[in-house]
Design an enzyme around this catalytic site. Structure first.
Site, PDB file in Angstrom:
ATOM      1  N   ASP A 107      23.439  33.516 -90.620  1.00 58.69           N
ATOM      2  CA  ASP A 107      24.250  34.694 -90.301  1.00 58.69           C
ATOM      3  C   ASP A 107      25.760  34.447 -90.269  1.00 58.69           C
ATOM      4  OD1 ASP A 107      24.607  33.361 -87.818  1.00 58.69           O
ATOM      5  OD2 ASP A 107      23.033  34.539 -86.838  1.00 58.69           O
ATOM      6  N   HIS A 122      19.762  26.180 -93.773  1.00 55.75           N
ATOM      7  CA  HIS A 122      18.961  27.166 -94.513  1.00 55.75           C
ATOM      8  C   HIS A 122      19.818  28.102 -95.357  1.00 55.75           C
ATOM      9  CE1 HIS A 122      15.337  26.607 -91.545  1.00 55.75           C
ATOM     10  NE2 HIS A 122      15.363  25.705 -92.495  1.00 55.75           N
ATOM     11  N   CYS A 154      23.647  34.190-116.564  1.00 54.52           N
ATOM     12  CA  CYS A 154      22.460  34.374-117.422  1.00 54.52           C
ATOM     13  C   CYS A 154      21.868  35.779-117.344  1.00 54.52           C
ATOM     14  CB  CYS A 154      21.389  33.331-117.088  1.00 54.52           C
ATOM     15  SG  CYS A 154      20.525  33.647-115.535  1.00 54.52           S
ATOM     16  N   GLY A 191      18.062  27.146 -78.939  1.00 58.21           N
ATOM     17  CA  GLY A 191      17.572  28.424 -79.466  1.00 58.21           C
ATOM     18  C   GLY A 191      16.717  28.330 -80.704  1.00 58.21           C
TER      19      GLY A 191
HETATM   20  P1  OAD Z   1      12.499  31.438 -84.023  1.00 55.69           P
HETATM   21  O1  OAD Z   1      12.489  32.921 -84.052  1.00 55.69           O
HETATM   22  O2  OAD Z   1      11.303  30.718 -84.548  1.00 55.69           O
HETATM   23  O3  OAD Z   1      12.738  30.946 -82.536  1.00 55.69           O
HETATM   24  C1  OAD Z   1      13.733  31.500 -81.752  1.00 55.69           C
HETATM   25  C2  OAD Z   1      13.837  30.684 -80.496  1.00 55.69           C
HETATM   26  O4  OAD Z   1      14.936  31.190 -79.758  1.00 55.69           O
HETATM   27  C3  OAD Z   1      12.610  30.768 -79.589  1.00 55.69           C
HETATM   28  O5  OAD Z   1      12.252  29.462 -79.177  1.00 55.69           O
HETATM   29  C4  OAD Z   1      13.121  31.594 -78.387  1.00 55.69           C
HETATM   30  O6  OAD Z   1      12.509  31.190 -77.154  1.00 55.69           O
HETATM   31  C5  OAD Z   1      14.582  31.245 -78.402  1.00 55.69           C
HETATM   32  N1  OAD Z   1      15.466  32.250 -77.775  1.00 55.69           N
HETATM   33  C6  OAD Z   1      15.295  33.586 -77.667  1.00 55.69           C
HETATM   34  N2  OAD Z   1      16.350  34.144 -77.054  1.00 55.69           N
HETATM   35  C7  OAD Z   1      17.217  33.139 -76.772  1.00 55.69           C
HETATM   36  C8  OAD Z   1      18.506  33.064 -76.158  1.00 55.69           C
HETATM   37  N3  OAD Z   1      19.124  34.156 -75.699  1.00 55.69           N
HETATM   38  N4  OAD Z   1      19.081  31.845 -76.046  1.00 55.69           N
HETATM   39  C9  OAD Z   1      18.479  30.733 -76.500  1.00 55.69           C
HETATM   40  N5  OAD Z   1      17.277  30.746 -77.099  1.00 55.69           N
HETATM   41  C10 OAD Z   1      16.651  31.924 -77.241  1.00 55.69           C
HETATM   42  O7  OAD Z   1      13.840  30.973 -84.800  1.00 55.69           O
HETATM   43  P2  OAD Z   1      14.157  29.557 -85.461  1.00 55.69           P
HETATM   44  O8  OAD Z   1      13.578  28.453 -84.668  1.00 55.69           O
HETATM   45  O9  OAD Z   1      15.605  29.547 -85.734  1.00 55.69           O
HETATM   46  O10 OAD Z   1      14.006  29.994 -91.773  1.00 55.69           O
HETATM   47  O11 OAD Z   1      13.380  29.681 -86.837  1.00 55.69           O
HETATM   48  C11 OAD Z   1      13.505  28.649 -87.754  1.00 55.69           C
HETATM   49  C12 OAD Z   1      13.461  29.201 -89.143  1.00 55.69           C
HETATM   50  O12 OAD Z   1      12.321  30.040 -89.302  1.00 55.69           O
HETATM   51  C13 OAD Z   1      14.609  30.134 -89.483  1.00 55.69           C
HETATM   52  O13 OAD Z   1      15.782  29.445 -89.861  1.00 55.69           O
HETATM   53  C14 OAD Z   1      14.052  30.881 -90.643  1.00 55.69           C
HETATM   54  C15 OAD Z   1      12.666  31.174 -90.134  1.00 55.69           C
HETATM   55  O14 OAD Z   1      11.704  31.258 -91.097  1.00 55.69           O
HETATM   56  C16 OAD Z   1      14.210  30.466 -93.000  1.00 55.69           C
HETATM   57  O15 OAD Z   1      14.448  31.636 -93.222  1.00 55.69           O
HETATM   58  C17 OAD Z   1      14.118  29.419 -94.059  1.00 55.69           C
END
Ligand code: OAD
Length: 248
Positions: A107, A122, A154, A191
């Protein structure tokens, strides 16, 4: 929110560290209003099947639907602002010897807050890429339903500049992140649900190389048990509190 003792212990670990590596995930942007991926009620994947939208095959099978979804995400992110968690990570650079920020987020909110040299594991939502000739271009503008962006080289339909499921991590980002994980002495995981590899493996690499691990997340993750410190709470509150303890 974590108690003052836990926050103080983490601030001391930060003050002692020579090289701090930080891995952020979607949770860091949650308080800006960007839905996370896996949170059961609000998560993007709860409303959409990622395998239908975030794969190279989706852009071949039904590019209009896949693009409409990414264009919706672009418009959502364009309307929100960095939150105090992003700001605290910018300010943290002034309080530690060296900080490397790796993000799984596409983002651009870390950069909009003022973080420099962010490693985008990513990719980035606001660029386009051509899977056929590897051309990269700044994001073409367009709303849902508009004609699809085509490659200036292309002429084929492009995809957003993010890593789709099944695609490789950009080699430069992978290499820089691995160097950070193997050379840091403190690794902050903020997060992320730590379910998507290879990003989720960076903390394990750091720990194997002797770094301390701090997790900041309101929920437990597979990394929690192996962390030296866990600060349970939203990063938009926990990170500013940690910064305040460090600066005190
Ligand atoms: P997730 O949606 O899997 O996890 C979000 C995490 O943020 C969870 O562990 C929540 O508990 C936590 N969370 C929620 N609110 C929060 C807050 N206010 N402060 C801190 N933490 C909070 O997201 P990611 O782990 O980033 O990849 O997901 C990894 C990847 O999966 C993404 O980059 C994306 C997705 O598929 C691609 O698109 C390649």
């Amino acid at each position: 929110m974590p108690g003052p003792d836990a926050t103080e212990a983490c601030a001391e670990a930060l003050a002692d560290a020579r090289h701090v590596a930080v891995l952020t995930g979607a949770g860091v942007s949650a308080e800006s209003g960007v839905p996370t991926f896996r949170d059961a009620l609000e998560g993007l994947w709860a409303k959409h099947d990622p395998m239908q939208l975030a794969t190279p095959e989706a852009f071949v099978r039904d590019p209009q639907t896949a693009w409409d979804w990414y264009r919706w995400r672009r418009s959502l992110v364009a309307e929100v602002a960095p939150n105090p968690g992003h700001d605290a990570l910018v300010a943290l650079t002034a309080h530690v010897d060296k900080l490397t920020l790796v993000t799984q987020n596409v983002d651009g909110l870390h950069q909009r807050a003022g973080s420099r040299d962010v490693i985008e594991f990513h990719g980035n939502l606001f660029s386009d890429k051509c899977a056929h000739c590897d051309t990269r271009e700044p994001a073409h503008t367009g709303d849902a339903g508009d004609p699809l962006p085509t490659c200036g080289q292309c002429g084929r339909v492009m995809t957003p500049g993010v890593v789709l499921f099944g695609e490789m991590i950009p080699p430069a980002a992978m290499q820089a992140s691995e160097i950070a994980a193997t050379t840091c002495d403190l690794f902050l995981v903020v997060g992320t649900s730590a379910q998507v590899y290879p990003a989720a493996g960076l903390a394990g690499t750091a720990r194997a190389c002797g770094a301390g691990i701090i997790e900041i997340n309101p929920e437990a993750t597979p990394l929690s048990a192996g962390a030296d410190h866990v600060l349970r709470g939203p990063s938009g509150e926990v990170l500013p509190a940690l910064l305040a303890a460090l600066a005190a």
